[in-house]
Design an enzyme around this catalytic site. Structure first.
Site, PDB file in Angstrom:
ATOM      1  N   ASP A 161       0.824  -1.214   0.000  1.00 29.44           N
ATOM      2  CA  ASP A 161       0.000   0.000   0.000  1.00 29.44           C
ATOM      3  C   ASP A 161       0.861   1.269   0.000  1.00 29.44           C
ATOM      4  OD1 ASP A 161      -2.435   1.351   0.057  1.00 29.44           O
ATOM      5  OD2 ASP A 161      -3.274   0.070   1.608  1.00 29.44           O
ATOM      6  N   GLU A 196      -1.288   1.767  -5.030  1.00 31.75           N
ATOM      7  CA  GLU A 196      -1.128   3.211  -4.782  1.00 31.75           C
ATOM      8  C   GLU A 196      -2.250   3.980  -5.466  1.00 31.75           C
ATOM      9  OE1 GLU A 196      -0.868   3.662  -8.093  1.00 31.75           O
ATOM     10  OE2 GLU A 196       0.705   5.211  -7.932  1.00 31.75           O
ATOM     11  N   TRP A 197      -3.335   3.259  -5.767  1.00 32.92           N
ATOM     12  CA  TRP A 197      -4.616   3.828  -6.219  1.00 32.92           C
ATOM     13  C   TRP A 197      -4.518   4.589  -7.552  1.00 32.92           C
ATOM     14  CZ3 TRP A 197      -2.740   6.358  -1.501  1.00 32.92           C
ATOM     15  CH2 TRP A 197      -2.794   5.509  -0.401  1.00 32.92           C
ATOM     16  N   GLY A 198      -3.469   4.316  -8.319  1.00 32.46           N
ATOM     17  CA  GLY A 198      -3.321   5.003  -9.602  1.00 32.46           C
ATOM     18  C   GLY A 198      -2.667   6.360  -9.486  1.00 32.46           C
ATOM     19  N   ASP A 218     -10.388   3.255  -3.215  1.00 30.78           N
ATOM     20  CA  ASP A 218     -11.066   2.069  -2.693  1.00 30.78           C
ATOM     21  C   ASP A 218     -12.507   1.983  -3.183  1.00 30.78           C
ATOM     22  OD1 ASP A 218      -8.753   1.686  -1.356  1.00 30.78           O
ATOM     23  OD2 ASP A 218      -9.618   1.713   0.658  1.00 30.78           O
TER      24      ASP A 218
HETATM   25  C1  GLA Z   1      -6.079   1.133   1.660  1.00 30.89           C
HETATM   26  C2  GLA Z   1      -6.267   0.152   0.526  1.00 30.89           C
HETATM   27  C3  GLA Z   1      -7.381  -0.806   0.862  1.00 30.89           C
HETATM   28  C4  GLA Z   1      -7.063  -1.539   2.167  1.00 30.89           C
HETATM   29  C5  GLA Z   1      -6.812  -0.530   3.272  1.00 30.89           C
HETATM   30  C6  GLA Z   1      -6.286  -1.182   4.548  1.00 30.89           C
HETATM   31  O1  GLA Z   1      -7.179   1.974   1.782  1.00 30.89           O
HETATM   32  O2  GLA Z   1      -6.525   0.805  -0.685  1.00 30.89           O
HETATM   33  O3  GLA Z   1      -7.602  -1.736  -0.183  1.00 30.89           O
HETATM   34  O4  GLA Z   1      -5.941  -2.348   1.974  1.00 30.89           O
HETATM   35  O5  GLA Z   1      -5.858   0.448   2.882  1.00 30.89           O
HETATM   36  O6  GLA Z   1      -6.048  -0.256   5.561  1.00 30.89           O
END
Ligand code: GLA
Length: 424
Positions: A161, A196-198, A218
Site C-alpha cells: 500500500d 497506490e490507487w493510480g 477504494d
Molecule cells: C487502503 C487500501 C485498501 C485496504 C486498506 C487497509 O485503503 O486501498 O484496499 O488495503 O488500505 O487499511
C-alpha cells in the site's frame, strides 16, 4: 531536470542501502526482476478487507480456507487467501516484523502451512510508508527484512500500500521497485499487488515491477454512488469501471489493471452483483472476493463460481475488454478471446429495464489498440452462448435479417460468449 536527477540518485541510494542491510542473509540483485509464471492470468482469491476490515484473526482465515474448498470456489480457480491490514504485531529486537500474538497465536508460518494443506496460497499486506493505512508498522526501511520474513513464513502474495509515505522522499516507482527487488532477493515467488490507487499512473511504468496495480481509490459496496469523505473518496462499481475503461492498452499477461476487490455478496442486489462480476470478468480484472464465503447465499455462490464467466476473465489471450459504445442506455463491451472467440457484455447502468435489438452487422469492429482481432460478422459465424442462463441462443450469420431482441434488467448485465465456428 535537476530535481529528477536528485530523485533518481536518492532512489538508487535508498535501494542500495536497504539491500546492504541484509547483504549476508539475502542475495540482493541490482534491478527489479519479476518471478516468471505469476499472474499469467488475473489473480483469483479472497481478501479480508471488504468484509472484515481490521477485525481479523487466524480462525477467520482458517474458516475461509475451509469454505474455499467446501463451496467449490477453490476448484473454480480461486487460490489466494489474502490477509489485508491489521495482522501486525511489533518488530523483534532485530527488526523482524511479527504477527499479532493475540489474533494469530499460532503464528504466520503455521497459518501458511494450514492454507497450503488445503491446496491454497496465503497473501499478506504491507505498506511502503512508516505505517499502513490502519496505523500498523509499515515497511519503510525494512523492505529486505520484511520480504525475507514473508518468504520464511511461506507467503505467496504481497499487497503493498501507499499510506503514510511522507517520509519516503522517493517516488512510487522507486518504492515499488525496491520491494520488488527485495522480494526477488528473498527468493520465494511472491505475487506483487501494487496499491497506490493510480496516483502515479503505475500502468505507465510498473510492467516490469509488479503483477497488478490498482487503478482506482477504494471500492465500497454501491453500484453507482460515489462516497466522499473529508480526506478520501470511495468508488462505486460504476466509478471503477469508468476509471478502468481507458487503460486497456496497459494490461496483459503478468501485469493487470486492478479496479479493486469484489463487493459481490456484501449487500447489493443480485442483479448488481451479476453486473459487477460480469464486468470484472470482461475487464480481465483480478477476481479477489470480498464477502464472507462461509455464509454466502446459493445465488451469490452461483455467480462467483460461474465457470464460463471465469473462463472469460482467465482467457489466455489476456486482453481487457473494449467499450464499443453506449446505445439505448446500455454500455456495450467486447473482449477478444484466444482462438477467435469474443465475449460480449451489455451492461445496464440505468434505473429502467432496457430492451435492445441486436444487429450483428452493426458490431463489425477491429481491436486496433491491442489484439488486432476483428469480429467480422459479415464473414464469420458465431454460436451465441449466454453465460448467465447457460443456454445457446442460435448463431450469428451473414444472412441475419431479423434483429435479435434482448432484455437487460436495470443494474444488470447480459453476457455472451460468441464461439467462432470458422475453424471448429
Ligand atoms: C487502503 C487500501 C485498501 C485496504 C486498506 C487497509 O485503503 O486501498 O484496499 O488495503 O488500505 O487499511
Amino acid at each position: 531536470m535537476l530535481k529528477s536527477l536528485f530523485n533518481h540518485r536518492l532512489c538508487v541510494a535508498v535501494r542500495t542501502a536497504a539491500a546492504a542491510v541484509l547483504f549476508f542473509t539475502a542475495s540482493a540483485t541490482a534491478s527489479a526482476q519479476k518471478f516468471p509464471g505469476l499472474g499469467d492470468t488475473p489473480q483469483m482469491g479472497w481478501s479480508t478487507w471488504n468484509k472484515f476490515q481490521g477485525n481479523i484473526n487466524e480462525d477467520i482465515i482458517k474458516g475461509i480456507a475451509d469454505a474455499m474448498v467446501s463451496s467449490g470456489l477453490r476448484d473454480a480457480g480461486y487460490t489466494y487467501i489474502n490477509i489485508d491490514d491489521c495482522w501486525h504485531g511489533e518488530r523483534d529486537a532485530d527488526g523482524f516484523i511479527q504477527c499479532d500474538p493475540e489474533r494469530f497465536p499460532s503464528g504466520m508460518k503455521a497459518l501458511a502451512d494450514y492454507v497450503h494443506s488445503k491446496g491454497l496460497k496465503l497473501g499478506i499486506y504491507s505498506d511502503a510508508g512508516t505505517e499502513t493505512c490502519a496505523g500498523e508498522p509499515g515497511s519503510l526501511g525494512h523492505e529486505y527484512q520484511d520480504a525475507l520474513q514473508y518468504a520464511r513464513w511461506g507467503i505467496d502474495y504481497l499487497k503493498y500500500d501507499w499510506c503514510n509515505t511522507e517520509q519516503n522522499y522517493v517516488t512510487q516507482k522507486c518504492a515499488y521497485t525496491l520491494i520488488s527487488e527485495a522480494l526477488h532477493a528473498a527468493g520465494r515467488p511472491i505475487f506483487l499487488s501494487m496499491c497506490e490507487w493510480g496516483s502515479s499512473m503505475p500502468w505507465k511504468w510498473a510492467r516490469e515491477v509488479g503483477n497488478s496495480w490498482r487503478t482506482t481509490p477504494d471500492i465500497w459496496c454501491s453500484f453507482d454512488s460515489l462516497r466522499v469523505f473529508p480526506t478520501y473518496t470511495q468508488y462505486s462499481v460504476m466509478d471503477c469501471i469508468h476509471a478502468n475503461d481507458s487503460l486497456r492498452i496497459y494490461a496483459g499477461k503478468g501485469h493487470w489493471n486492478d479496479p479493486d476487490m469484489l463487493e459481490c455478496g456484501n449487500g447489493m442486489t443480485i442483479n448488481e452483483d451479476r453486473a459487477h462480476f460480469s464486468m470484472w470478468c470482461m475487464m480481465a480484472s483480478p477476481l479477489i472476493l470480498g464477502n464472507d464465503i462461509r455464509s454466502m447465499s446459493d445465488e451469490v455462490k452461483a455467480i462467483l463460481t460461474n465457470a464460463e464467466a471465469i473462463a472469460i476473465n482467465q482467457d489466455t489471450l489476456g486482453v481487457q475488454c473494449l467499450k464499443f459504445g453506449e446505445e439505448s442506455g446500455l454500455y456495450i463491451y467486447f473482449k477478444p478471446l484466444a482462438g477467435g472467440d469474443w465475449a460480449l457484455c451489455f451492461l445496464n447502468p440505468t434505473k429502467n429495464d432496457v430492451t435492445y435489438a441486436i444487429n450483428w452487422q452493426h458490431f463489425n469492429l477491429t481491436d486496433e489498440e491491442v489484439s488486432g482481432m476483428s469480429t467480422a460478422f459479415d464473414k464469420n459465424t458465431y454460436t451465441i452462448y449466454n453465460v448467465w442462463t447457460h443456454k445457446k441462443e442460435g448463431k450469428t450469420s451473414k444472412a441475419d435479417k431479423v434483429a435479435k431482441k434482448i432484455k437487460v434488467p436495470s443494474h444488470d448485465a447480459v453476457m455472451y460468449r460468441l464461439v467462432c465456428q470458422n475453424s471448429k
